[in-house]
Write an enzyme that holds these catalytic residues in place. Sequence first.
Site, PDB file in Angstrom:
ATOM      1  N   HIS A 206       0.801  -1.360  -0.080  1.00 49.90           N
ATOM      2  CA  HIS A 206       0.022   0.034  -0.002  1.00 49.90           C
ATOM      3  C   HIS A 206       0.863   1.162  -0.243  1.00 49.90           C
ATOM      4  O   HIS A 206       1.644   1.352   0.980  1.00 49.90           O
ATOM      5  CB  HIS A 206      -0.894   0.021   1.162  1.00 49.90           C
ATOM      6  CG  HIS A 206      -1.947  -1.054   1.345  1.00 49.90           C
ATOM      7  ND1 HIS A 206      -1.464  -2.299   0.950  1.00 49.90           N
ATOM      8  CD2 HIS A 206      -3.524  -0.618   1.394  1.00 49.90           C
ATOM      9  CE1 HIS A 206      -3.137  -2.861   0.956  1.00 49.90           C
ATOM     10  NE2 HIS A 206      -3.999  -2.042   1.426  1.00 49.90           N
ATOM     11  N   GLU A 209      -1.737   6.427  -1.114  1.00 46.88           N
ATOM     12  CA  GLU A 209      -3.090   6.467  -0.677  1.00 46.88           C
ATOM     13  C   GLU A 209      -3.068   7.665   0.387  1.00 46.88           C
ATOM     14  O   GLU A 209      -3.739   8.847  -0.190  1.00 46.88           O
ATOM     15  CB  GLU A 209      -3.451   5.148   0.127  1.00 46.88           C
ATOM     16  CG  GLU A 209      -4.976   5.397   0.559  1.00 46.88           C
ATOM     17  CD  GLU A 209      -5.497   4.311   1.571  1.00 46.88           C
ATOM     18  OE1 GLU A 209      -6.714   4.361   1.626  1.00 46.88           O
ATOM     19  OE2 GLU A 209      -4.789   3.782   2.146  1.00 46.88           O
ATOM     20  N   ASP A 287     -12.246  -2.800   1.449  1.00 44.04           N
ATOM     21  CA  ASP A 287     -13.038  -3.251   2.601  1.00 44.04           C
ATOM     22  C   ASP A 287     -14.615  -3.015   2.337  1.00 44.04           C
ATOM     23  O   ASP A 287     -15.026  -2.150   2.752  1.00 44.04           O
ATOM     24  CB  ASP A 287     -12.721  -2.468   3.872  1.00 44.04           C
ATOM     25  CG  ASP A 287     -11.246  -2.794   4.280  1.00 44.04           C
ATOM     26  OD1 ASP A 287     -10.805  -3.691   4.981  1.00 44.04           O
ATOM     27  OD2 ASP A 287     -10.478  -1.916   3.960  1.00 44.04           O
TER      28      ASP A 287
END
Length: 350
Positions: A206, A209, A287
């Site tokens: 990740h 972001e 999610d």
Amino acid sequence: MEATHTASTLAERLQTLPKVELHNHLEGGAMYPDLALRLAARNGITLPFHDAESAAAYYRFSSLDQFIDILRTTVATLNTAEDYADAVERQGIEARRQNIRYHELFVTYGLVSRRGVPWEAVVEGLIEGRRRNAERHGVDTAFIIDLDRTLPGDAALAHVELALAARERAGIVGLGLDCQEAGYPAGRLKHCFAAAAEAGLPLTAHAGEDGGAASIWDALDCGVARIDHGVQAVEDPSLLAVLAEREILLTVCPLSNVALQVFPSLADHTLPQLLAAGIPLCLNSDDPPMFDSDLLTECEAVEAQFGLGEALLVELLRNAVAHSFQPAPARTQLLADFDAAATALGHDRG
């Protein structure tokens, strides 16, 4: 050629494609209110919601850090092998509903290790959940062990060693990195990525972001083959060029980005700029219960906002198949199945 559209909706047409999803977290992605409450009751835990409506109010976030705090509350319901098996199976049920044939679920042991959940309980739950998904739902489930980037370096390396020891029996196909991005660059755990790469485990992280282009550069320096999110890459034209040249897949989650205020609205999302730069992208739900989304919903939302056209959406879905960490023979077969279904829709790559 471009498809001749019938009265079928976009979602109905994309439903026919045998899809892959690469960016979906086991811990948050399984926390549908009914399952979270059932796991909480099993473990004697009281959650800050009692039904779907109150959960929707609770699942409201204004930042990544706030979201992670809320996630840690719901993840307290995961304690045993049975809990993990149920969570994996719930993801399989949702995958089957969307005709997702293969998915890679992020598992972040750091979210539960601090309170003493045994690694072996997690592994046994992954194995059982994976078995259920294959036998009951026709879904091939694999796992990417994500390092909690706030872990000390020695603890993170221990998690890599645990993952490597269990990779074959638990279907672990990669190593990743998540949790608080600001203040925790990927480079501080570069030795963990090196250990995984030396053992032949593919890498992702990740980045870009909550952090900017520098965070993505840092992840690339760790040898990753994919970037999860990566939407801030537009800050640096040279980074865009490198991502395109190296064909680094970005696993983009547009509705998550809006919910977490990475962008004030979908209209402000950098997806069009990333596409224009020639970077391979795929769409994902991150999610899904926490963002009231799923893969097909992401496709519909992006099409409604940007009008990409069905042919491009099909290509984005194909990217997920082509860039998956699935073993080569299975990936080749799924690509062939995908292309056959795309041809039936009128999108022939030939």
